[in-house]
Design a protein around this motif. Structure first.
Motif, PDB file in Angstrom:
ATOM      1  N   UNK A 284      15.324  -4.270  24.444  1.00  0.00           N
ATOM      2  CA  UNK A 284      15.279  -4.503  22.999  1.00  0.00           C
ATOM      3  C   UNK A 284      15.260  -3.164  22.268  1.00  0.00           C
ATOM      4  N   UNK A 285      15.591  -3.201  20.988  1.00  0.00           N
ATOM      5  CA  UNK A 285      15.533  -1.976  20.195  1.00  0.00           C
ATOM      6  C   UNK A 285      14.726  -2.231  18.920  1.00  0.00           C
TER       7      UNK A 285
ATOM      8  N   UNK B 216       0.854  -9.094  23.007  1.00  0.00           N
ATOM      9  CA  UNK B 216       0.273  -9.953  24.045  1.00  0.00           C
ATOM     10  C   UNK B 216       1.294 -10.147  25.167  1.00  0.00           C
ATOM     11  N   UNK B 217       2.558  -9.841  24.881  1.00  0.00           N
ATOM     12  CA  UNK B 217       3.640  -9.999  25.848  1.00  0.00           C
ATOM     13  C   UNK B 217       3.886  -8.628  26.502  1.00  0.00           C
ATOM     14  N   UNK B 218       3.686  -8.481  27.809  1.00  0.00           N
ATOM     15  CA  UNK B 218       3.821  -7.164  28.431  1.00  0.00           C
ATOM     16  C   UNK B 218       5.180  -6.524  28.168  1.00  0.00           C
ATOM     17  N   UNK B 219       5.180  -5.214  27.993  1.00  0.00           N
ATOM     18  CA  UNK B 219       6.429  -4.499  27.732  1.00  0.00           C
ATOM     19  C   UNK B 219       6.246  -3.023  28.040  1.00  0.00           C
ATOM     20  N   UNK B 220       7.384  -2.360  28.216  1.00  0.00           N
ATOM     21  CA  UNK B 220       7.385  -0.894  28.263  1.00  0.00           C
ATOM     22  C   UNK B 220       8.104  -0.416  27.016  1.00  0.00           C
ATOM     23  N   UNK B 221       7.459   0.475  26.261  1.00  0.00           N
ATOM     24  CA  UNK B 221       8.069   1.029  25.048  1.00  0.00           C
ATOM     25  C   UNK B 221       8.490   2.473  25.353  1.00  0.00           C
ATOM     26  N   UNK B 222       9.762   2.767  25.088  1.00  0.00           N
ATOM     27  CA  UNK B 222      10.311   4.100  25.368  1.00  0.00           C
ATOM     28  C   UNK B 222      10.696   4.746  24.036  1.00  0.00           C
ATOM     29  N   UNK B 223      10.293   6.006  23.841  1.00  0.00           N
ATOM     30  CA  UNK B 223      10.625   6.694  22.581  1.00  0.00           C
ATOM     31  C   UNK B 223      10.775   8.187  22.803  1.00  0.00           C
TER      32      UNK B 223
ATOM     33  N   UNK C 153      11.666  -4.364  27.929  1.00  0.00           N
ATOM     34  CA  UNK C 153      11.718  -2.926  27.604  1.00  0.00           C
ATOM     35  C   UNK C 153      12.092  -2.801  26.135  1.00  0.00           C
ATOM     36  N   UNK C 154      11.330  -1.993  25.401  1.00  0.00           N
ATOM     37  CA  UNK C 154      11.638  -1.810  23.968  1.00  0.00           C
ATOM     38  C   UNK C 154      11.938  -0.337  23.721  1.00  0.00           C
ATOM     39  N   UNK C 155      13.149  -0.059  23.276  1.00  0.00           N
ATOM     40  CA  UNK C 155      13.496   1.312  22.888  1.00  0.00           C
ATOM     41  C   UNK C 155      13.130   1.476  21.424  1.00  0.00           C
ATOM     42  N   UNK C 156      12.234   2.414  21.122  1.00  0.00           N
ATOM     43  CA  UNK C 156      11.821   2.627  19.723  1.00  0.00           C
ATOM     44  C   UNK C 156      12.790   3.642  19.116  1.00  0.00           C
ATOM     45  N   UNK C 157      13.707   3.160  18.289  1.00  0.00           N
ATOM     46  CA  UNK C 157      14.715   4.035  17.662  1.00  0.00           C
ATOM     47  C   UNK C 157      14.043   4.789  16.519  1.00  0.00           C
ATOM     48  N   UNK C 158      13.851   6.105  16.722  1.00  0.00           N
ATOM     49  CA  UNK C 158      13.085   6.877  15.738  1.00  0.00           C
ATOM     50  C   UNK C 158      13.959   7.490  14.640  1.00  0.00           C
ATOM     51  N   UNK C 159      15.239   7.125  14.607  1.00  0.00           N
ATOM     52  CA  UNK C 159      16.106   7.610  13.514  1.00  0.00           C
ATOM     53  C   UNK C 159      16.763   8.940  13.852  1.00  0.00           C
ATOM     54  N   UNK C 160      16.874   9.808  12.839  1.00  0.00           N
ATOM     55  CA  UNK C 160      17.470  11.132  13.075  1.00  0.00           C
ATOM     56  C   UNK C 160      18.983  11.133  13.080  1.00  0.00           C
ATOM     57  N   UNK C 161      19.578  10.006  12.693  1.00  0.00           N
ATOM     58  CA  UNK C 161      21.039   9.887  12.809  1.00  0.00           C
ATOM     59  C   UNK C 161      21.825  10.923  11.978  1.00  0.00           C
ATOM     60  N   UNK C 162      21.307  11.416  10.821  1.00  0.00           N
ATOM     61  CA  UNK C 162      22.133  12.385  10.070  1.00  0.00           C
ATOM     62  C   UNK C 162      22.477  13.636  10.875  1.00  0.00           C
ATOM     63  N   UNK C 163      21.638  13.963  11.870  1.00  0.00           N
ATOM     64  CA  UNK C 163      21.862  15.241  12.561  1.00  0.00           C
ATOM     65  C   UNK C 163      23.138  15.233  13.397  1.00  0.00           C
ATOM     66  N   UNK C 164      23.685  14.056  13.687  1.00  0.00           N
ATOM     67  CA  UNK C 164      24.931  14.055  14.489  1.00  0.00           C
ATOM     68  C   UNK C 164      26.055  14.771  13.733  1.00  0.00           C
ATOM     69  N   UNK C 165      25.972  14.764  12.410  1.00  0.00           N
ATOM     70  CA  UNK C 165      27.076  15.307  11.609  1.00  0.00           C
ATOM     71  C   UNK C 165      27.094  16.837  11.551  1.00  0.00           C
ATOM     72  N   UNK C 166      26.083  17.475  12.142  1.00  0.00           N
ATOM     73  CA  UNK C 166      26.128  18.948  12.164  1.00  0.00           C
ATOM     74  C   UNK C 166      26.940  19.458  13.348  1.00  0.00           C
TER      75      UNK C 166
END
Ligand SMILES: Cc1ncc(COP(=O)(O)O)c(C=O)c1O
Length: 296
Positions: free
Chosen positions: A22-23, A158-165, A272-285
């Motif tokens: 999940x994201x 309450x639902x087991x998960x692994x969070x990746x960030x 599995x939950x991927x925590x999308x922390x943003x930062x997308x503008x930096x791709x344009x550099x």
């Protein structure tokens, strides 16, 4: 400042058809192009009530600096940024948005001197009768991190998960660690820089934890902070092509590369939950060559 919370949580069933991945879309937090820094900034701004200058430090392309510059602009107060030099000469991506917001930028060649330069300027402003509010790197203090203690409530713990960030200055990890305390949630921080003692720093942000409680993985930094990696670019391509979700080469691409590699090695299972922390503008550099795609 208006945030769009809770951020969406959806399954990545085209990118990972055989796994329960999940994201958490914190790239969509809603203000100044979103990301984890927007949640922290909202808390810091409450604390800054009554100030007339916001100051902060960061990399030349800091997402945090972009959000703070936008906060100051919206409040109609001044903003002074102390960013890693040398001056690149051209303002692109986040730096362009800092300037567009009206922030003044001072470049400091030695990253270890940025905070001292900011604090000295804050003293000067105070003597001149202003009310400066100085924010540490990444907004990573107890106030900034408290946004992620709250954000953890947006996940059914309450639902087991692994969070990746992605983890750097540690405030996001620290807040989530506190927010998920006692829950069946495993937190994995994928490091994106080589700063010393990240576990110790995280435990200084929130109380009640020991460095051995912190689970960081340093295998996906590559050559250095902000230098794209092949695995990170493959992760960016996968999410963009299969899901229409944009990651970035500095933080979330490397974090997703970590998730993919751990999954392939059988070290991740279940929800599995991927925590999308943003930062997308930096791709344009980056240029097409930097990102490993053919130019036109
Ligand atoms: C897009 C993005 N992701 C993750 C991080 C890491 O967050 P933290 O500094 O709280 O560890 C940052 C911080 O710079 C960021 O800009």
């Amino acid at each position: 400042m208006k945030l769009c919370l809770p951020t969406p949580l959806h399954r990545l069933d085209r990118a990972f058809p055989n796994h329960d991945v999940w994201i958490k879309r914190d790239d969509l937090t809603g203000f100044a192009l979103g990301g984890n820094k927007t949640r922290k900034a909202a808390k810091l701004l409450e604390d800054a009530e009554g100030s007339d200058v916001l100051l902060t430090v960061g990399d030349t392309q800091s997402n945090h600096a972009r959000v703070i510059a936008a906060c100051a602009a919206q409040k109609g107060i001044e903003c002074e940024l102390f960013l890693t030099g040398p001056n690149p000469g051209r303002a692109t991506s986040n730096l362009l948005l800092d300037r567009l917001a009206g922030a003044s930028v001072r470049f400091v060649d030695d990253p270890d001197q940025r905070e001292a330069a900011m604090n000295q300027r804050a003293s000067e402003l105070r003597i001149a009768g202003k009310k400066p509010y100085a924010i540490p790197l990444g907004g990573s203090n107890a106030i900034g991190a408290s946004a992620f203690v709250e954000a953890a409530k947006e996940i059914d713990a309450t639902d087991p998960a692994t969070v990746v960030l992605a983890s750097s200055s540690g405030g996001t990890y620290a807040g989530l660690m506190k927010g998920f305390e006692g829950a069946p949630i495993k937190l994995i921080g994928i490091r994106v820089d080589r700063d010393p003692d990240p576990e110790k720093r995280i435990c200084e942000i929130v109380e009640g934890f020991d460095p051995s409680d912190v689970n960081l993985n340093s295998d996906f930094v590559g050559e250095d902070y902000a230098v794209p990696t092949r695995e990170g670019m493959a992760a960016i391509r996968l999410l963009w092509q299969k899901e229409g979700v944009l990651l970035d080469p500095v933080y979330t691409g490397k974090a997703m590369a970590g998730l993919i590699s751990l999954l392939e090695r059988g070290e991740l299972s279940g929800r599995i939950i991927f925590w999308h922390t943003g930062g997308t503008p930096s791709i344009f550099r980056y240029s097409a060559t930097d990102l490993g795609v053919d130019d036109l």
